[in-house]
Design a protein around this motif. Structure first.
Motif, PDB file in Angstrom:
ATOM      1  N   LEU A 162       0.758  -1.216   0.025  1.00 48.66           N
ATOM      2  CA  LEU A 162       0.123   0.073  -0.112  1.00 48.66           C
ATOM      3  C   LEU A 162       0.942   1.320   0.013  1.00 48.66           C
ATOM      4  N   PRO A 163       1.632   1.487  -1.162  1.00 44.30           N
ATOM      5  CA  PRO A 163       2.589   2.666  -1.065  1.00 44.30           C
ATOM      6  C   PRO A 163       1.689   3.864  -1.053  1.00 44.30           C
ATOM      7  N   SER A 164       2.309   4.885  -0.747  1.00 37.37           N
ATOM      8  CA  SER A 164       1.798   6.323  -0.758  1.00 37.37           C
ATOM      9  C   SER A 164       2.450   6.899  -1.610  1.00 37.37           C
ATOM     10  N   PRO A 165       1.969   8.048  -2.101  1.00 34.11           N
ATOM     11  CA  PRO A 165       2.728   8.638  -3.230  1.00 34.11           C
ATOM     12  C   PRO A 165       4.075   8.994  -2.986  1.00 34.11           C
ATOM     13  N   ALA A 166       4.414   9.184  -1.554  1.00 35.17           N
ATOM     14  CA  ALA A 166       5.706   9.848  -1.054  1.00 35.17           C
ATOM     15  C   ALA A 166       6.749   8.555  -1.392  1.00 35.17           C
ATOM     16  N   PHE A 167       6.121   7.421  -1.424  1.00 34.61           N
ATOM     17  CA  PHE A 167       7.032   6.252  -1.735  1.00 34.61           C
ATOM     18  C   PHE A 167       6.980   5.774  -2.940  1.00 34.61           C
ATOM     19  N   ALA A 168       6.075   6.066  -3.839  1.00 38.17           N
ATOM     20  CA  ALA A 168       6.180   5.583  -5.168  1.00 38.17           C
ATOM     21  C   ALA A 168       7.034   6.163  -6.286  1.00 38.17           C
ATOM     22  N   ARG A 169       8.304   5.803  -5.986  1.00 39.36           N
ATOM     23  CA  ARG A 169       9.383   6.489  -6.712  1.00 39.36           C
ATOM     24  C   ARG A 169      10.245   5.300  -7.535  1.00 39.36           C
ATOM     25  N   PRO A 170      10.801   5.509  -8.966  1.00 34.80           N
ATOM     26  CA  PRO A 170      11.492   4.618  -9.511  1.00 34.80           C
ATOM     27  C   PRO A 170      12.848   4.338  -9.046  1.00 34.80           C
ATOM     28  N   TRP A 171      13.425   5.420  -8.147  1.00 37.76           N
ATOM     29  CA  TRP A 171      14.697   5.400  -7.519  1.00 37.76           C
ATOM     30  C   TRP A 171      14.603   5.827  -6.310  1.00 37.76           C
ATOM     31  N   ARG A 172      15.450   5.849  -5.344  1.00 34.90           N
ATOM     32  CA  ARG A 172      15.709   6.325  -4.075  1.00 34.90           C
ATOM     33  C   ARG A 172      15.718   8.048  -4.508  1.00 34.90           C
ATOM     34  N   ALA A 173      14.852   8.563  -3.509  1.00 36.46           N
ATOM     35  CA  ALA A 173      14.727  10.061  -3.760  1.00 36.46           C
ATOM     36  C   ALA A 173      15.955  10.709  -3.331  1.00 36.46           C
ATOM     37  N   GLY A 174      16.298  11.779  -3.971  1.00 34.76           N
ATOM     38  CA  GLY A 174      17.599  12.608  -4.121  1.00 34.76           C
ATOM     39  C   GLY A 174      18.657  12.039  -4.684  1.00 34.76           C
ATOM     40  N   THR A 175      18.547  10.676  -5.462  1.00 34.77           N
ATOM     41  CA  THR A 175      19.813  10.447  -6.077  1.00 34.77           C
ATOM     42  C   THR A 175      20.006  11.252  -7.311  1.00 34.77           C
ATOM     43  N   VAL A 176      19.144  11.918  -8.007  1.00 36.60           N
ATOM     44  CA  VAL A 176      19.200  12.706  -9.275  1.00 36.60           C
ATOM     45  C   VAL A 176      19.889  13.757  -8.864  1.00 36.60           C
ATOM     46  N   PRO A 177      19.699  14.646  -7.848  1.00 33.49           N
ATOM     47  CA  PRO A 177      20.248  15.834  -7.301  1.00 33.49           C
ATOM     48  C   PRO A 177      21.699  15.437  -7.008  1.00 33.49           C
ATOM     49  N   LEU A 178      21.757  14.404  -6.361  1.00 33.77           N
ATOM     50  CA  LEU A 178      23.200  14.112  -5.952  1.00 33.77           C
ATOM     51  C   LEU A 178      24.197  13.431  -6.852  1.00 33.77           C
ATOM     52  N   ALA A 179      23.639  12.860  -8.024  1.00 32.96           N
ATOM     53  CA  ALA A 179      24.546  12.293  -9.010  1.00 32.96           C
ATOM     54  C   ALA A 179      24.790  13.771 -10.099  1.00 32.96           C
ATOM     55  N   VAL A 180      24.019  14.698 -10.162  1.00 26.95           N
ATOM     56  CA  VAL A 180      24.139  15.985 -10.777  1.00 26.95           C
ATOM     57  C   VAL A 180      25.190  16.850 -10.304  1.00 26.95           C
ATOM     58  N   ALA A 181      25.081  16.808  -9.023  1.00 28.30           N
ATOM     59  CA  ALA A 181      26.329  17.753  -8.023  1.00 28.30           C
ATOM     60  C   ALA A 181      27.512  16.935  -8.230  1.00 28.30           C
ATOM     61  N   VAL A 182      27.710  15.636  -8.198  1.00 27.88           N
ATOM     62  CA  VAL A 182      28.947  14.885  -8.376  1.00 27.88           C
ATOM     63  C   VAL A 182      29.592  15.464  -9.714  1.00 27.88           C
ATOM     64  N   ALA A 183      28.604  15.155 -10.834  1.00 29.38           N
ATOM     65  CA  ALA A 183      28.985  15.444 -12.119  1.00 29.38           C
ATOM     66  C   ALA A 183      29.658  16.733 -12.397  1.00 29.38           C
ATOM     67  N   LEU A 184      28.878  17.787 -11.713  1.00 24.36           N
ATOM     68  CA  LEU A 184      29.169  19.343 -11.941  1.00 24.36           C
ATOM     69  C   LEU A 184      30.674  19.478 -11.418  1.00 24.36           C
ATOM     70  N   VAL A 185      30.715  18.862 -10.137  1.00 22.73           N
ATOM     71  CA  VAL A 185      32.102  19.259  -9.436  1.00 22.73           C
ATOM     72  C   VAL A 185      33.197  18.498 -10.131  1.00 22.73           C
ATOM     73  N   LEU A 186      32.884  17.222 -10.558  1.00 17.46           N
ATOM     74  CA  LEU A 186      33.939  16.365 -11.369  1.00 17.46           C
ATOM     75  C   LEU A 186      34.400  17.323 -12.815  1.00 17.46           C
ATOM     76  N   ALA A 187      33.393  17.876 -13.228  1.00 21.30           N
ATOM     77  CA  ALA A 187      33.609  18.559 -14.582  1.00 21.30           C
ATOM     78  C   ALA A 187      34.337  19.892 -14.294  1.00 21.30           C
ATOM     79  N   TRP A 188      33.982  20.571 -13.286  1.00 21.92           N
ATOM     80  CA  TRP A 188      34.501  21.874 -12.948  1.00 21.92           C
ATOM     81  C   TRP A 188      36.023  21.428 -12.466  1.00 21.92           C
ATOM     82  N   LEU A 189      36.544  20.401 -11.690  1.00 20.21           N
ATOM     83  CA  LEU A 189      37.887  20.033 -11.402  1.00 20.21           C
ATOM     84  C   LEU A 189      38.758  19.602 -12.577  1.00 20.21           C
ATOM     85  N   THR A 190      37.951  18.959 -13.542  1.00 17.76           N
ATOM     86  CA  THR A 190      38.290  18.282 -14.657  1.00 17.76           C
ATOM     87  C   THR A 190      39.139  19.713 -15.683  1.00 17.76           C
TER      88      THR A 190
END
Length: 256
Positions: A4-32
């Motif tokens: 009985l998932p609520s809308p808060a839980f019905a996500r295809p991936w763990r919440a916050g994964t996309v912002p975290l991945a984007v942040a890591v990519a930006l930092v790596l691109a900047w340092l590179t």
């Protein structure tokens, strides 16, 4: 499996994964970019490369962190595998991790400058220390996230609580006092039978109190504590935990 998932839980991936991945990519691109082309940059360009990306990145990250903290947590459990599941606050762990990463960019940026410049050379050791500390904190936040700290299971036989450093299995009969509904710190259970509690990792065995990591859990504190106190007060209802009928009954009793 009943779900009985609520809308808060019905996500295809763990919440916050996309912002975290984007942040890591930006930092790596900047340092590179700094490592590849930094030698040809003038001092003024290096200063801008040092200041502007970290400032903008830090500002956006703090905005994301503030937004994550301000969000109202759901008044709901997941119902699955014979338990009421409290999921971890993955979006908060991601927000804290990105905020640490943002802080690391300033220290990393200082290393783009020529070490021979007198006004900078004295601080190289400090930069390395700051960079090492922030990098270690970032890795620690990722490990906490990977461990799913804050995840709790309410089961017919008792509670299973996941901490950053271990876990505890607490039978209902081991609890002598339920958690307070409100307070400035994480609510605590009073343990009357510590010999019945099983602990893993660094979670202390034989403890007479066990706290509920509501700060790392994605559920409203009052809903969780009311549910626990209800099952402690009405042991006959414990056998319905983890069922769809038991969940409907619990929400009706708590008027959630």
């Amino acid at each position: 499996m009943t779900s009985l998932p609520s809308p808060a839980f019905a996500r295809p991936w763990r919440a916050g994964t996309v912002p975290l991945a984007v942040a890591v990519a930006l930092v790596l691109a900047w340092l590179t970019a700094a490592l590849i082309w930094g030698d040809g940059w003038s001092t003024s360009v290096r200063a801008e490369a040092l200041m502007l990306p970290p400032v903008l990145f830090t500002g956006s990250t703090l905005g994301y962190l503030t937004w994550s903290l301000a969000r109202s947590r759901p008044v709901a459990f997941e119902v699955r595998d014979g338990a009421f599941v409290v999921p971890p606050a993955d979006q908060l762990s991601a927000a804290f991790a990105t905020s640490v990463l943002a802080g690391a960019t300033a220290s990393a940026g200082m290393l783009m400058f020529d070490r021979s410049e007198d006004w900078l050379g004295e601080f190289v050791a400090t930069w390395y220390i700051c960079l090492a500390l922030t990098a270690a904190t970032f890795v620690l936040r990722l490990l906490i996230r990977a461990r799913r700290t804050g995840r709790m299971l309410l089961r017919p036989e008792g509670l299973l609580i996941t901490y950053a450093y271990g876990s505890r299995e607490i039978p209902w009969e081991a609890v002598s006092g339920g958690p307070p509904r409100t307070g400035l710190t994480d609510p605590r259970l009073r343990i009357g039978r510590p010999d019945l509690v099983r602990a893993t990792g660094l979670a202390r065995r034989g403890a007479v109190k066990a706290f509920l990591p509501t700060g790392d859990a994605w559920v409203r504190r009052e809903f969780l504590t009311d549910a626990i106190n209800y099952y402690l007060a009405v042991p006959a209802a414990q056998q319905s935990i983890g069922t769809a009928e038991g969940y409907v009954h619990l929400r009706r009793v708590l008027r959630a």
